[in-house]
Enzyme design. Structure first.
Site, PDB file in Angstrom:
ATOM      1  N   GLU A  59       0.826  -1.201   0.000  1.00 19.12           N
ATOM      2  CA  GLU A  59       0.000   0.000   0.000  1.00 19.12           C
ATOM      3  C   GLU A  59       0.862   1.253   0.000  1.00 19.12           C
ATOM      4  OE1 GLU A  59      -0.346  -2.519   2.009  1.00 19.12           O
ATOM      5  OE2 GLU A  59      -2.400  -3.288   1.867  1.00 19.12           O
ATOM      6  N   PRO A 267      11.061 -13.534   0.486  1.00 22.87           N
ATOM      7  CA  PRO A 267       9.849 -13.754   1.282  1.00 22.87           C
ATOM      8  C   PRO A 267       9.158 -12.439   1.633  1.00 22.87           C
ATOM      9  CG  PRO A 267      11.698 -15.036   2.136  1.00 22.87           C
ATOM     10  CD  PRO A 267      12.260 -14.089   1.128  1.00 22.87           C
ATOM     11  N   ASN A 351       1.338  -7.024  -5.878  1.00 29.95           N
ATOM     12  CA  ASN A 351       1.317  -6.088  -7.002  1.00 29.95           C
ATOM     13  C   ASN A 351       2.287  -6.497  -8.118  1.00 29.95           C
ATOM     14  OD1 ASN A 351       1.061  -3.866  -8.630  1.00 29.95           O
ATOM     15  ND2 ASN A 351       2.162  -2.487  -7.273  1.00 29.95           N
ATOM     16  N   PRO A 352       1.778  -6.810  -9.334  1.00 30.50           N
ATOM     17  CA  PRO A 352       2.669  -7.163 -10.439  1.00 30.50           C
ATOM     18  C   PRO A 352       3.188  -5.952 -11.212  1.00 30.50           C
ATOM     19  CG  PRO A 352       0.401  -7.424 -11.137  1.00 30.50           C
ATOM     20  CD  PRO A 352       0.348  -6.990  -9.689  1.00 30.50           C
TER      21      PRO A 352
END
Length: 441
Positions: A59, A267, A351-352
């Protein structure tokens, strides 16, 4: 009445929450920072800032261009609050050099903590990012006539179903928001069905397309990244979640012999570093942690370490575990192919667009409900390929052995990101108008 019941329940569980918080503080040192901030005692470094709440790293990365625009275009200070420790770390990385931005933790959603925070901070407006909907905070802001906006709003079908179970609480909460600035028409419809007022909902597109990637930020670790990934192809798996690394390591080990290079595992959460390290050890592949390679580079600069990386460098199929936060974009920049995690696991994906903006071909699993529209758009222009655990080996083999396919997918994704920019200006325009109206009132 609904808010009263919610508040009473919040106070009832507060002692258990505090005990749980203290347990975290005792077991994990990173949770010791900002202890009192989580109960309302936020810093007073800025005069009447715009308070922006972004829960965690994803975000915050999405909202960073808007924060920068508020400072540069509206000439206003900003207080950024997060929920997660990783979000706080990212905030410091992004804005530590900007004295117009301060960072803190959002308090727990009880009336006393919110009242104390708002009394200390005195924000001009409160911006809640994506789905950060907190009933007491929103109600307290409304009572104090502080403009409260949901920015870059999104609502997955799963989240909408969960919110719909509490119509007596959710509907009144949404009606207290000054504006709901959402990413797409589907999200707008879901908010309206949950009780939002039609006049307050605006479809502005996704701020994620307006991300700014500074070359200086990527290049400041260039030598160390290149040292970590010395030669060959580079497959970066970012924001991976529990259950995904096993499939990724297995696919990497089973690739055909011509493929040589480095699998980079990043990770999502730092508390999983040791768990993923165990998986790397069990894979039988040569592997190292990023922190070990950093130590080895220090040794080359005259600092003694006991890390031997000869086997790692010599092997054609090595694995690198990133055990340091804030390096994802640096390794995306080095990647030949990017897998975006949380999508083979049933957590909705991450998010890509960060990888697409860098011109990288993107692989994701089928569970992308957090970014449905973005993934659909990328897939339609052939900048993203959806894979499964069963087809992962075949998909990554094709991508790593076909440079033309990698190039065309990367170019298609980057072109889409450039085409869809513009949500930032639309958000900023409504925010400026809202602040002017509040000032006149």
């Amino acid at each position: 009445m609904a808010l009263f019941v919610y508040t009473c329940l919040s106070y009832l569980v507060l002692p258990f929450g505090v005990a749980f918080h203290l347990l975290f503080v005792w077991r994990r040192a990173e949770f010791r920072q900002g202890f009192w901030q989580r109960y309302g005692w936020l810093p007073q470094k800025q005069h009447q800032p715009v308070l922006v709440h972004a829960s965690s790293v994803g975000e915050l990365n999405a909202i960073a261009p808007l924060i920068t625009a508020i400072i540069s275009d509206l000439k206003l200070p900003v207080l950024v609050t997060t929920t997660s420790v990783t979000g706080q770390t990212r905030c410091q990385q992004l804005f530590s050099d900007n004295e117009r931005v301060s960072c803190g933790y959002l308090p727990v959603d009880i009336g006393l903590a919110n009242w104390l925070m708002l009394r200390r901070v005195k924000p001009r407006a409160v911006l809640l990012v994506e789905t950060e909907l907190w009933p007491n905070l929103i109600a307290t802001c409304a009572a104090k006539k502080i403009p409260t906006l949901l920015v870059n709003g999104r609502m997955s079908a799963r989240s909408a179903k969960a919110y719909a179970r509490w119509p007596w609480l959710v509907g009144p909460m949404l009606q207290k928001l000054t504006h709901l600035l959402v990413q797409d028409q589907t999200t707008a419809q879901r908010f309206l069905e949950l009780g939002a007022q039609t006049a307050s909902v605006s479809v502005l597109g996704s701020l994620k397309y307006d991300l700014v990637i500074e070359d200086s930020e990527l290049n400041n670790l260039g030598a160390l990244v290149n040292y970590s990934v010395p030669s060959g192809l580079c497959w970066v798996c970012g924001s991976t979640r529990s259950g995904e690394e096993v499939s990724l390591l297995r696919a990497w080990a089973q690739l055909p012999e011509p493929v040589e290079g480095t699998l980079v595992l990043v990770p999502r959460h730092p508390q999983r570093f040791e768990e993923v390290a165990d998986l790397c050890q069990q894979s039988g592949l040569p592997w190292l942690k990023y922190s070990q390679l950093k130590s080895q580079l220090n040794q080359a600069n005259g600092i003694e370490t006991d890390v031997d990386v000869d086997t790692y460098n010599a092997h054609p199929r090595r694995v690198l575990l990133i055990d340091t936060m804030g390096l994802l974009m640096h390794f995306y920049h080095r990647a030949d192919v990017v897998f975006v995690g949380g999508s083979l696991a049933d957590t909705g994906g991450h998010n890509p667009l960060e990888a697409a903006a860098l011109g990288k071909p993107v692989l994701m699993g089928p569970n992308c409900f957090n970014f449905t529209q973005v993934c659909d758009q990328l897939e339609q222009v052939q900048g993203l390929r959806v894979t499964t655990k069963a087809s992962l080996l075949a998909d990554i083999t094709e991508l790593l052995t076909n440079p033309q396919l990698r190039s065309s997918m990367g170019a298609a994704g980057a072109a889409l990101v450039n085409k869809e920019r513009g949500a930032l200006k639309r958000h900023l325009s409504i925010l400026e108008e809202t602040l002017e109206q509040a000032l006149n009132q």
